[in-house]
Each structure stands twice: as C-alpha cells, then as structure tokens.
Design a protein around this motif. Structure first.
Motif, mmCIF file in Angstrom:
data_model
loop_
_atom_site.group_PDB
_atom_site.id
_atom_site.type_symbol
_atom_site.label_atom_id
_atom_site.label_comp_id
_atom_site.label_asym_id
_atom_site.label_seq_id
_atom_site.Cartn_x
_atom_site.Cartn_y
_atom_site.Cartn_z
ATOM 1 N N ALA A 27 0.852 -1.185 0.000
ATOM 2 C CA ALA A 27 0.000 0.000 0.000
ATOM 3 C C ALA A 27 0.889 1.237 0.000
ATOM 4 C CB ALA A 27 -0.926 0.009 1.210
ATOM 5 N N ASN A 28 0.406 2.305 -0.630
ATOM 6 C CA ASN A 28 1.234 3.507 -0.733
ATOM 7 C C ASN A 28 0.811 4.632 0.205
ATOM 8 O OD1 ASN A 28 -1.077 4.393 -1.963
ATOM 9 N ND2 ASN A 28 -0.084 5.164 -3.807
ATOM 10 N N THR A 29 -0.088 4.349 1.147
ATOM 11 C CA THR A 29 -0.405 5.308 2.208
ATOM 12 C C THR A 29 -0.371 4.575 3.542
ATOM 13 O OG1 THR A 29 -2.822 5.020 2.286
ATOM 14 C CG2 THR A 29 -1.936 6.566 0.635
ATOM 15 N N MET A 30 0.045 5.281 4.572
ATOM 16 C CA MET A 30 0.129 4.652 5.887
ATOM 17 C C MET A 30 -1.246 4.270 6.438
ATOM 18 S SD MET A 30 2.337 3.398 7.838
ATOM 19 C CE MET A 30 3.825 4.089 7.120
ATOM 20 N N PRO A 31 -2.310 5.088 6.277
ATOM 21 C CA PRO A 31 -3.631 4.640 6.740
ATOM 22 C C PRO A 31 -4.069 3.331 6.087
ATOM 23 C CG PRO A 31 -3.667 6.992 6.353
ATOM 24 C CD PRO A 31 -2.350 6.494 5.814
ATOM 25 N N ALA A 32 -3.709 3.132 4.813
ATOM 26 C CA ALA A 32 -4.064 1.888 4.143
ATOM 27 C C ALA A 32 -3.301 0.706 4.736
ATOM 28 C CB ALA A 32 -3.781 1.992 2.646
ATOM 29 N N VAL A 33 -2.024 0.912 5.050
ATOM 30 C CA VAL A 33 -1.235 -0.147 5.682
ATOM 31 C C VAL A 33 -1.871 -0.551 7.011
ATOM 32 C CG1 VAL A 33 0.986 -0.693 6.759
ATOM 33 C CG2 VAL A 33 0.936 0.498 4.557
ATOM 34 N N VAL A 34 -2.187 0.453 7.827
ATOM 35 C CA VAL A 34 -2.802 0.174 9.130
ATOM 36 C C VAL A 34 -4.151 -0.517 8.950
ATOM 37 C CG1 VAL A 34 -3.725 1.213 11.241
ATOM 38 C CG2 VAL A 34 -1.593 2.078 10.252
ATOM 39 N N GLY A 35 -4.928 -0.060 7.976
ATOM 40 C CA GLY A 35 -6.231 -0.684 7.725
ATOM 41 C C GLY A 35 -6.123 -2.145 7.333
ATOM 42 N N LEU A 36 -5.116 -2.483 6.551
ATOM 43 C CA LEU A 36 -4.918 -3.884 6.141
ATOM 44 C C LEU A 36 -4.558 -4.755 7.340
ATOM 45 C CD1 LEU A 36 -2.972 -3.238 2.813
ATOM 46 C CD2 LEU A 36 -5.242 -4.270 3.015
ATOM 47 N N VAL A 37 -3.764 -4.207 8.251
ATOM 48 C CA VAL A 37 -3.445 -4.960 9.470
ATOM 49 C C VAL A 37 -4.690 -5.114 10.340
ATOM 50 C CG1 VAL A 37 -2.057 -4.999 11.582
ATOM 51 C CG2 VAL A 37 -1.034 -4.225 9.435
ATOM 52 N N GLN A 38 -5.474 -4.043 10.472
ATOM 53 C CA GLN A 38 -6.694 -4.109 11.271
ATOM 54 C C GLN A 38 -7.685 -5.115 10.696
ATOM 55 O OE1 GLN A 38 -7.649 0.089 11.138
ATOM 56 N NE2 GLN A 38 -6.977 0.409 13.255
ATOM 57 N N ALA A 39 -7.631 -5.312 9.384
ATOM 58 C CA ALA A 39 -8.516 -6.288 8.738
ATOM 59 C C ALA A 39 -8.030 -7.717 8.924
ATOM 60 C CB ALA A 39 -8.631 -5.975 7.249
ATOM 61 N N GLY A 40 -6.844 -7.891 9.532
ATOM 62 C CA GLY A 40 -6.334 -9.220 9.826
ATOM 63 C C GLY A 40 -5.479 -9.841 8.745
ATOM 64 N N LEU A 41 -5.020 -9.025 7.768
ATOM 65 C CA LEU A 41 -4.240 -9.600 6.667
ATOM 66 C C LEU A 41 -2.802 -9.927 7.046
ATOM 67 C CD1 LEU A 41 -6.689 -8.481 5.019
ATOM 68 C CD2 LEU A 41 -5.061 -8.145 3.147
#
Length: 303
Positions: free
Chosen positions: A216-230
């Motif tokens: 992902a090219n934005t930090m909020p997207a990175v955090v969101g992917l982790v929060q989604a359990g990926l």
C-alpha cells in the motif's frame, strides 16, 4: 516598484495566468499586463517566458516572486502592528501525510486560541516537494521527515522523534518479534518517501525475509490492512493513533529505530514569531501523544 506591482506578480505566479490574476487583484487583464511590463522595465529584465502559452515565469521571475512574497507579507504585518492590529492573514503550512491527520490539526487548534484572526491553509505532500514549496515562498513552513537534504536558505528544527513499531492483529500478541515477521504475512509500505526507505533499510538488516502479502502507498491503508487481519507491518507510532479496531503494537527492535520529523522554514521569514510558537505547540502535542520530543536543534544531512 511599488507594493501593488509586487502583489500583482505574486497573484500571476499563484494563479498561472494574467486573466486569473486579474480576478484576484481586481484589475483587468490589460492592466495586469501593463503592471508587469512596468515592473520588468524597472528591474531591467524579462520575468516571463513569452514563447510559452500561458506565459511562464523564467528564472529571474521566480527569484523576484520569492522576494515579493516576503515583502508583501512583511509590509502587511507591519501595517497591522503599527495600527495596533492582531496577527491575521493565512498561515500556509505543509505536512507529510502521517502528521497531517492528528498532530497538525491539534496544533492548529492551539494556534487558533492564540491567534483568532489567523487562518490556515494546509498542503499535504511528500517531504521533497514541500521543501521546494517553502524555498519558493509558496508555503510559510512545512513538517518534513529528517532524511531529506535541506537547502542553505532554509532551517530545520525537530518536532518529534518517534519509535517505529510493529503492528499486528490482537490475537497475535503472544508472538515474538521474529515470529511476527517470519511467520505472518507482511504488509509493505511502498512509496518514494524517506519513511518507506527507512523501513526497507531496517528490514533488510534482519536475518529473515518477511512474506509479503500486500503493498500500500499510504500509511492509513497499511494500518487498515493490518486491522482487517491480513498480516503485520512496521509503521511509525503516530500511525496507530487514528482510532479504529484494536491493534497489537510493540516497539520495533526494542525501540531502537526511530524517525524524526521537523519544521522547515526560510532562514529569513516575517512569520518567524508565529512559526516559533507553532513549533512549540507541535512539540507539546507530540509529547502528549507519546511521540518523544528530541530537544536538540539541528539540520539533517542529505539523503
């Protein structure tokens, strides 16, 4: 030259054309052209490349625009001070994305309390571009990452020194750092900014190779992917402060890896007093949020 001519020049530079600038300074396009011609005659040099449409500032024009911005702002503030007025106008601030979501808004709320007549314009972008905008006078100051070269005309003062952390789904909290990075899928922050390069450098120094599952090219997207359990990721601590589902968060490499963010401004600026107060408030907010303040002033070296 007079103040009106300089204001017109700045308006042309900001809007990109004589016609658009006319609406800003309440003149006709022909009057704009006459003012620019008069200014060029007084300077003794052309300020625009007339072979291009719309006309574009040449090197001499860019240099004069930088000086004109400072002169216009200084005279405006001087008039207000002499007249007993309060600091007003618009403070143009740049910020990298990770500090634009919480740190800067909270600091501007504090500034609003001190300067009720002052407005704010925030531009979010990459450190190198923001630095160039400060140097050109398009921004008064910008919050940028440490690992960028700072021109001699600018000064850089640290605001925060925060740890990089590993984030993972809460159910993975029992794992060691090695297990998190070796056994779980990894989400990579991929963009051409100092933070991404810093994370890649630190990961390359480990004896394990993370199994990449997403980019992902934005930090909020990175955090969101982790929060989604990926999977797991390495991020700056500030990226975990924006709410949302719970995360397991621990210092990366026992807190030994940090990144610094500082305020860059021109060496000579009519906004110096206001910017000093802004940096103080930013540092207070950073300290309150657990983003450890580094009080040692300095300038970073070139990346």
């Amino acid at each position: 030259m007079d103040l009106r001519q300089l204001q017109t020049l700045v308006a042309v530079a900001d809007t990109g054309s004589f016609a658009a600038a006319a609406g800003v300074v309440n003149l006709t396009p022909s009057a704009i052209s006459q003012q620019i011609q008069s200014l060029e005659a007084e300077i003794g040099a052309q300020l625009f490349d007339r072979k291009k449409r719309p006309r574009q500032l040449n090197a001499q024009g860019e240099e004069l625009v930088r000086a004109a911005r400072s002169v216009v702002q200084t005279l405006t503030e001087a008039r207000m001070t002499i007249a007993g007025g309060r600091t007003a106008g618009v403070l143009k601030l740049g910020a990298i994305r990770t500090v634009s979501m919480r740190l800067v808004p909270e600091a501007l709320r504090g500034m609003r309390g001190r300067y009720p007549d002052l407005g704010f314009e925030m531009t979010v972008g990459m450190s190198e571009r923001l630095m160039a905008d400060v140097a050109a006078g398009r921004l008064d100051a910008a919050l940028v990452a440490e690992h960028v070269g700072v021109p001699a005309t600018l000064s850089w003062s640290p605001v925060l020194n925060e740890p990089l952390v590993i984030i993972a789904p809460p159910q993975e909290a029992w794992r060691s750092e090695v297990s998190l990075l070796r056994d779980l899928p990894f989400i990579r922050y991929a963009t051409d900014v100092p933070l991404a390069r810093q994370i890649e450098t630190e990961l390359s120094g480990l004896s394990i190779v993370p199994r990449e599952v997403a980019v992902a090219n934005t930090m909020p997207a990175v955090v969101g992917l982790v929060q989604a359990g990926l999977g797991v990721a390495v991020v700056p601590r500030i990226a975990t402060l924006h709410g949302g589902p719970a995360l397991h968060c621990r210092p990366f490499r026992d807190g030994a890896i940090t990144r610094r963010v500082g305020l860059v401004q021109r060496q000579v600026s009519s906004r110096s007093r206001v910017l000093t107060e802004l940096r103080e408030i930013l540092s207070e907010v950073a300290l309150h949020r657990g983003l450890v303040l580094d009080p040692t002033p300095g300038r970073p070296g070139a990346a």
